[in-house]
Design a protein around this motif. Structure first.
Motif: not given
Ligand code: UDP
Length: 235
Positions: A22, A17, A69, A24, A83
């Motif tokens: 939102s 995290t 992503h 990673l 994330r």
């Protein structure tokens, strides 16, 4: 961006995290596994090479309208990613027969396919990622019918884009595995695309530039990954 808490450690990557809920950090390891983790080893600098290769491929997909992503590379082994909640499916697209398809159907490696194929596997290491079909996906609610349709369309579009991309680098894209994730009611491409998750054969020589070198002890594994990195970086 600082790594805060480790939330997942897989065979090749770790997810942390960050201060932004939102986002990673995806960290690439040198660890390599094959045959459902029965074979384990390390490939020197693999994490560095796969981070760079995956970033380049995600950028190319973004330029071609595919939502992923990937946000940005942070350093040698880490990329910032959105994330997502991973859809528990491995999506395998093939342009030629290799690996498990040859075992399944008794085909020679490299056998021609009249059109690309797509398979779903259920993501579960303990079960060895078993192959499933769309009825299983619906019955077990792994994804909705609309999601399955969207994932299939995306996977074939990604195949078209990447086949061309690699061919321009004198590499044939034989097959690959994709994973998708849900974020804000959307599905986007997640995980990684690298020589760990693709079969890549050099045009002309047929040399394998992917994890099959590790699976089958073909030698010069690092050199093959390095060569893929060199070529994708030149594009
Ligand atoms: N693949 C992957 N992760 C998996 C299974 C497969 O990245 O857990 C990739 C593999 O590298 C190859 C493609 O998906 O590029 C097809 O793999 P196959 O089903 O032939 O399985 P294999 O014989 O490699 O175990």
């Amino acid at each position: 961006m600082q790594k805060l808490e480790k939330i997942y450690e897989g065979k090749a990557k770790i997810l942390y995290t960050t201060e932004d809920p939102s986002l990673l950090i995806q960290y690439f390891k040198d660890d390599a596994t094959a045959f459902n983790a029965q074979k384990k080893g390390t490939i020197e600098q693999k994490g560095v090479m796969n981070n760079r290769i995956a970033a380049r491929i995600f950028e190319h997909l973004k330029d071609n309208g595919i939502a992923t992503h990937f946000v940005e590379c942070l350093n040698d082994r880490e990329m910032l990613v959105k994330r997502v909640a991973i859809v528990p499916l491995e999506v395998i697209v093939r342009n030629r027969a290799a690996g498990s398809l040859c075992r399944l159907l008794g085909l020679a490696e490299g056998a021609t396919l009249a059109c690309p194929t797509l398979e779903f596997c259920y993501k579960d290491d303990a079960l060895g990622d078993p192959q499933i079909n769309e009825y299983h996906i619906r019955a077990l609610r792994y994804a909705t019918d609309d999601e399955v349709k969207y994932i299939k369309d995306m996977a074939f579009r990604i195949n078209d884009i990447l086949k061309k991309f690699f061919l321009g680098l004198k590499i044939e894209l034989i097959d690959f595995k994709l994973e998708f994730g849900r974020v804000n009611d959307r599905i986007i491409l997640a995980d990684e695309i690298s020589p760990d998750t693709c079969r890549l054969w050099e045009v002309g020589t047929g040399n394998k530039l992917d994890k099959d070198r590790f699976r089958r002890d073909l030698g010069n594994i690092e050199g093959a990954y390095q060569e893929v990195l060199r070529r994708v970086s030149s594009h």
